[in-house]
Write an enzyme that holds these catalytic residues in place. Structure first.
Site, short mmCIF file in Angstrom:
data_model
loop_
_atom_site.label_atom_id
_atom_site.label_comp_id
_atom_site.label_asym_id
_atom_site.label_seq_id
_atom_site.Cartn_x
_atom_site.Cartn_y
_atom_site.Cartn_z
N THR A 11 0.86 -1.20 0.00
CA THR A 11 0.00 0.00 0.00
C THR A 11 0.89 1.25 0.00
OG1 THR A 11 -0.20 0.35 2.40
CG2 THR A 11 -1.69 -1.28 1.41
N SER A 142 6.82 4.40 12.76
CA SER A 142 7.70 5.57 12.69
C SER A 142 8.40 5.73 14.03
CB SER A 142 6.84 6.81 12.40
OG SER A 142 7.57 7.99 12.65
N TYR A 152 -0.54 11.91 14.87
CA TYR A 152 0.34 11.10 14.00
C TYR A 152 1.17 10.15 14.88
CZ TYR A 152 3.86 9.79 10.54
OH TYR A 152 4.69 9.07 9.72
N1 NAP Z 1 9.19 10.14 5.04
C1 NAP Z 1 9.42 10.06 6.35
O1 NAP Z 1 10.22 10.86 6.91
C2 NAP Z 1 8.74 8.98 7.17
C3 NAP Z 1 9.25 8.68 8.44
C4 NAP Z 1 8.65 7.69 9.20
C5 NAP Z 1 7.56 7.00 8.71
N2 NAP Z 1 7.07 7.32 7.47
C6 NAP Z 1 5.90 6.56 7.00
O2 NAP Z 1 6.26 5.92 5.80
C7 NAP Z 1 5.10 5.63 5.02
C8 NAP Z 1 5.34 6.01 3.57
O3 NAP Z 1 5.50 7.41 3.49
P1 NAP Z 1 6.53 8.09 2.46
O4 NAP Z 1 7.56 8.78 3.26
O5 NAP Z 1 6.95 7.15 1.42
O6 NAP Z 1 5.56 9.25 1.88
P2 NAP Z 1 5.01 9.54 0.42
O7 NAP Z 1 6.13 9.62 -0.56
O8 NAP Z 1 4.14 10.75 0.57
O9 NAP Z 1 4.10 8.26 0.07
C9 NAP Z 1 2.88 8.02 0.70
C10 NAP Z 1 2.10 6.96 -0.07
O10 NAP Z 1 0.87 6.70 0.61
C11 NAP Z 1 -0.21 6.77 -0.33
N3 NAP Z 1 -1.43 7.17 0.34
C12 NAP Z 1 -1.65 8.27 1.10
N4 NAP Z 1 -2.92 8.32 1.51
C13 NAP Z 1 -3.54 7.22 1.00
C14 NAP Z 1 -4.86 6.72 1.06
N5 NAP Z 1 -5.86 7.38 1.70
N6 NAP Z 1 -5.16 5.57 0.42
C15 NAP Z 1 -4.19 4.89 -0.25
N7 NAP Z 1 -2.92 5.32 -0.35
C16 NAP Z 1 -2.59 6.49 0.27
C17 NAP Z 1 0.27 7.76 -1.39
O11 NAP Z 1 -0.33 7.55 -2.67
P3 NAP Z 1 -1.62 8.31 -3.26
O12 NAP Z 1 -1.48 9.76 -2.92
O13 NAP Z 1 -1.57 8.01 -4.73
O14 NAP Z 1 -2.79 7.66 -2.60
C18 NAP Z 1 1.75 7.40 -1.49
O15 NAP Z 1 1.92 6.30 -2.35
C19 NAP Z 1 3.96 6.39 5.71
O16 NAP Z 1 3.18 5.49 6.48
C20 NAP Z 1 4.68 7.37 6.62
O17 NAP Z 1 3.87 7.71 7.72
C21 NAP Z 1 7.64 8.28 6.69
#
Ligand code: NAP
Length: 265
Positions: A11, A142, A152
């Protein structure tokens, strides 16, 4: 190759960490099911992965903040035809708002995507995998599970604790369950939440590749919680040892990175 009996369903596969999971798993010759809302981005990624690696890639557009979207993904996870051997619950986002003055609708969207959908998909996947006697589930939590950055943090703490319970329940079943707790990662996460990622040193960021490598390694060997990179392992240890009053001060809502964040008390 990771899980030979089945495909991997990811996902949030259209961007960032999820996109990297898709590439890495395809390079290991796993067939894929890609989930996110943006169908065009998923189709474009699927086409590239098929052409580059030769694996089969299904596209399953779904909004995981809706019950209908989460149940459609759960249905795919329960299917006996082309079974899913690995579920990666990665979709998520920063809310970009404080709780009190923010929109309740945005809060519910976050809760439904990062908590409710994780529960619904894990329920379907765990049952199917337990029956088959093999499989893996990776839930992206996270570092903020250990801090106090509003809802969050609460959602990510839920993911971490829920994953521990699920792993304990499935111990000995052949199904490995892992919570991943990254710190800052280069992705679209910050820009989507209205946060300027340039405020932090580049040294504080891991790459999506670092996160995916650590996650797959941990899940493969049955490690229940993994905090990728040395910097954040040290930060996690410090957070665990610190008084909560200090944690709220140094890692509370005012440290969300948003410029209009709440003043320190
Ligand atoms: N980046 C960081 O610093 C960080 C740190 C710790 C944890 N995380 C966690 O890592 C995970 C991935 O985040 P990322 O950093 O890769 O961010 P990202 O580049 O913004 O990717 C987020 C992904 O989630 C999808 N998404 C968001 N809302 C959705 C919904 N309602 N239904 C289905 N898909 C949804 C988005 O696709 P669409 O918009 O096409 O739906 C996108 O593919 C998240 O759970 C985030 O909380 C991130």
């Amino acid at each position: 190759m990771l899980w030979t009996m089945g495909s991997a369903l990811i996902t949030g596969a259209s961007s960032g960490i999820g996109r990297e999971f898709a590439w890495k798993l395809a390079e290991e010759y796993n067939n894929l099911v890609l989930v996110a809302r943006n169908k065009d981005r998923l189709e474009a990624l699927a086409e590239k992965i098929r052409n580059t690696t030769g694996v089969q890639v299904e596209v399953l557009p779904a909004d995981l903040s809706t019950e209908e979207g989460a149940l459609r993904v759960a249905e795919r996870l329960s299917a006996t035809k082309r079974p899913i051997g690995l579920l990666v619950n990665n979709a998520g986002f920063g809310l970009g708002q404080d709780f009190v003055d923010g929109e309740l609708e945005r809060e519910l969207e976050a809760l439904n995507t990062m908590v409710r959908a994780v529960m619904i998909t894990c329920h379907a996947a765990a049952k199917a995998m337990k029956e088959r006697g093999s499989g893996g589930i990776i839930n992206v939590s996270s570092m903020t599970a250990l801090t106090a950055q509003g809802t969050y943090s609460a959602h990510k703490a839920w993911v971490r604790t829920f994953t521990e319970g699920l792993a304990a329940e499935l111990a000995g079943s052949g199904v490995h369950v892992t919570a991943v707790c990254p710190g800052l990662v280069h992705s679209e996460f910050h820009s989507r939440a209205g946060v300027d990622a340039n405020q932090w040193s580049d040294k504080m960021f891991a790459s999506p590749a670092d996160i995916v490598k650590a996650s797959l390694k941990a899940c493969r060997r049955g490690q229940v919680i993994v905090t990728p990179t040395v910097l954040y392992k040290a930060a996690a240890a410090a957070l665990r040892l610190s008084p909560r009053k200090l944690v709220r001060y140094v890692a509370g809502p005012a440290r969300s990175g948003r410029t209009e964040g709440m003043p320190l008390e």
